[in-house]
Design a protein around this motif. Structure first.
Motif, PDB file in Angstrom:
ATOM      1  N   VAL A 185      62.440  -4.738  -3.643  1.00 59.28           N
ATOM      2  CA  VAL A 185      62.903  -3.714  -4.495  1.00 59.28           C
ATOM      3  C   VAL A 185      61.952  -3.449  -5.484  1.00 59.28           C
ATOM      4  O   VAL A 185      61.639  -2.244  -6.038  1.00 59.28           O
ATOM      5  CB  VAL A 185      64.338  -4.016  -5.146  1.00 59.28           C
ATOM      6  N   ARG A 186      61.018  -4.535  -5.911  1.00 57.39           N
ATOM      7  CA  ARG A 186      60.049  -4.302  -6.610  1.00 57.39           C
ATOM      8  C   ARG A 186      58.890  -3.541  -6.332  1.00 57.39           C
ATOM      9  O   ARG A 186      58.438  -2.812  -6.823  1.00 57.39           O
ATOM     10  CB  ARG A 186      59.475  -5.577  -7.125  1.00 57.39           C
ATOM     11  N   ARG A 187      58.794  -3.396  -4.837  1.00 57.59           N
ATOM     12  CA  ARG A 187      57.939  -2.669  -4.355  1.00 57.59           C
ATOM     13  C   ARG A 187      58.268  -1.123  -4.308  1.00 57.59           C
ATOM     14  O   ARG A 187      57.271  -0.250  -4.049  1.00 57.59           O
ATOM     15  CB  ARG A 187      57.632  -2.965  -2.917  1.00 57.59           C
ATOM     16  N   ALA A 188      59.475  -0.849  -4.587  1.00 58.58           N
ATOM     17  CA  ALA A 188      60.041   0.287  -4.877  1.00 58.58           C
ATOM     18  C   ALA A 188      60.140   0.717  -6.224  1.00 58.58           C
ATOM     19  O   ALA A 188      60.730   1.918  -6.595  1.00 58.58           O
ATOM     20  CB  ALA A 188      61.670   0.263  -4.148  1.00 58.58           C
ATOM     21  N   GLY A 189      59.585  -0.051  -6.992  1.00 61.65           N
ATOM     22  CA  GLY A 189      59.646   0.149  -8.678  1.00 61.65           C
ATOM     23  C   GLY A 189      60.750  -0.126  -9.150  1.00 61.65           C
ATOM     24  O   GLY A 189      60.859   0.507 -10.360  1.00 61.65           O
ATOM     25  N   LEU A 190      61.574  -0.990  -8.747  1.00 57.72           N
ATOM     26  CA  LEU A 190      62.873  -1.388  -9.255  1.00 57.72           C
ATOM     27  C   LEU A 190      63.036  -2.607  -9.448  1.00 57.72           C
ATOM     28  O   LEU A 190      62.229  -3.486  -9.174  1.00 57.72           O
ATOM     29  CB  LEU A 190      64.110  -0.823  -8.104  1.00 57.72           C
ATOM     30  N   ASP A 191      64.143  -3.089 -10.505  1.00 64.50           N
ATOM     31  CA  ASP A 191      64.176  -4.568 -10.835  1.00 64.50           C
ATOM     32  C   ASP A 191      65.160  -5.294 -10.056  1.00 64.50           C
ATOM     33  O   ASP A 191      66.187  -4.644  -9.480  1.00 64.50           O
ATOM     34  CB  ASP A 191      64.801  -4.395 -12.375  1.00 64.50           C
ATOM     35  N   PHE A 192      65.154  -6.503 -10.077  1.00 65.14           N
ATOM     36  CA  PHE A 192      66.018  -7.287  -9.128  1.00 65.14           C
ATOM     37  C   PHE A 192      67.367  -7.129  -9.562  1.00 65.14           C
ATOM     38  O   PHE A 192      68.457  -7.506  -8.618  1.00 65.14           O
ATOM     39  CB  PHE A 192      65.488  -8.882  -9.246  1.00 65.14           C
ATOM     40  N   GLY A 193      67.673  -6.829 -10.984  1.00 64.01           N
ATOM     41  CA  GLY A 193      68.934  -6.467 -11.166  1.00 64.01           C
ATOM     42  C   GLY A 193      69.798  -5.519 -10.377  1.00 64.01           C
ATOM     43  O   GLY A 193      71.099  -5.833 -10.460  1.00 64.01           O
ATOM     44  N   VAL A 194      69.268  -4.586  -9.771  1.00 64.01           N
ATOM     45  CA  VAL A 194      70.114  -3.895  -8.839  1.00 64.01           C
ATOM     46  C   VAL A 194      70.683  -4.605  -7.738  1.00 64.01           C
ATOM     47  O   VAL A 194      71.424  -4.185  -7.130  1.00 64.01           O
ATOM     48  CB  VAL A 194      69.062  -2.618  -8.471  1.00 64.01           C
TER      49      VAL A 194
END
Length: 259
Positions: A185-194
């Motif tokens: 998800v970080r590679r998609a620019g998102l945080d682990f929280g999702v």
């Protein structure tokens, strides 16, 4: 049996120190090599600390070896205590016989849980697996264990090895999958929280179900090869993750067909 020396100062030793301090048992000493962690765990237990073999308390009812699996044999062999002492180790995959025969009462006290420094756990909820070859020691050992946990089970070394393997799958490998999910998800620019609500619900469903297989979802269990191919394409350039994805997906599909 009430008086315990905890040998070690790692995550499990810390958890044991908290549990013993909250029980009717008494931690009489933390005996550990680490000059920083040893005193810290002793403060939690409300007892003294020593790293000196000559300073090891020799009046305890039980010496509980809470060190890494690979260190159990060395530590047990070097204990400067009378042969009449009761000695137990806490390792899931280490045989009872690792404790030298010179001790009159040898045992295993294996709490199956993941432990982290500074993170309290409810020890009463943790299954504790016991083993001893001394029939006269069983009742005392079980009584002590029940002061700390509501779930106390007897398991020989072969059974406990299987339990430890199961724990690696259910805990260590599962947590690594969370880490791979975080990386993705970080590679998609998102945080682990999702991912956290998904992880929480997945674990809750597995705990509530008769079997985790009953609540398996995802493209693998549906044999959705189109989605799987898309996922594999996203992993292009990382053959290791492609292999992990493929092998787990195949295992899920083959297992679901047998039900």
């Amino acid at each position: 049996m009430k008086r315990i020396v905890i040998i070690g100062s790692g995550n499990l030793a810390e958890a044991l120190a908290r549990a013993v301090a909250a029980s009717s048992l008494e931690a009489v000493q933390i005996w550990a090599r680490n000059p920083e962690r040893g005193p810290a765990v002793a403060r939690i237990a409300g007892c003294g600390w020593s790293d000196d073999p000559a300073g090891l308390d020799r009046t305890a009812d039980l010496y509980l070896i809470a060190v890494s699996d690979r260190a159990v044999a060395e530590v047990a062999s070097a204990l400067p205590i009378p042969a009449s002492a009761a000695v137990a180790h806490t390792a899931g995959s280490v045989p009872l016989e690792t404790i030298p025969e010179r001790f009159a009462h040898r045992a295993v006290f294996y709490p199956m849980q993941t432990f982290t420094k500074g993170r309290p756990v409810d020890f009463s909820e943790i299954p504790v697996f016991l083993e001893t070859a001394d029939p006269g020691f069983r009742a005392e050992l079980e009584s002590l264990a029940r002061e700390l946990s509501r779930t106390v089970l007897w398991a020989d070394s072969a059974q406990r090895a299987r339990v430890h393997l199961a724990a690696v799958f259910a805990c260590n490998f599962a947590n690594h999958m969370y880490a791979l999910g975080e990386e993705t998800v970080r590679r998609a620019g998102l945080d682990f929280g999702v991912l956290k609500p998904l992880i929480a619900e997945t674990a809750a469903k597995a705990c509530d179900a008769r079997s985790p297989r009953d609540v398996q979802t995802g493209p693998a269990v549906r044999n959705d090869t189109v989605t799987q191919e898309r996922h594999l394409a996203l992993l292009d350039g990382d053959p290791t993750l492609q292999e992990i994805y493929t092998q787990i997906s195949e295992n899920i599909w083959q297992t679901s067909r047998k039900r």
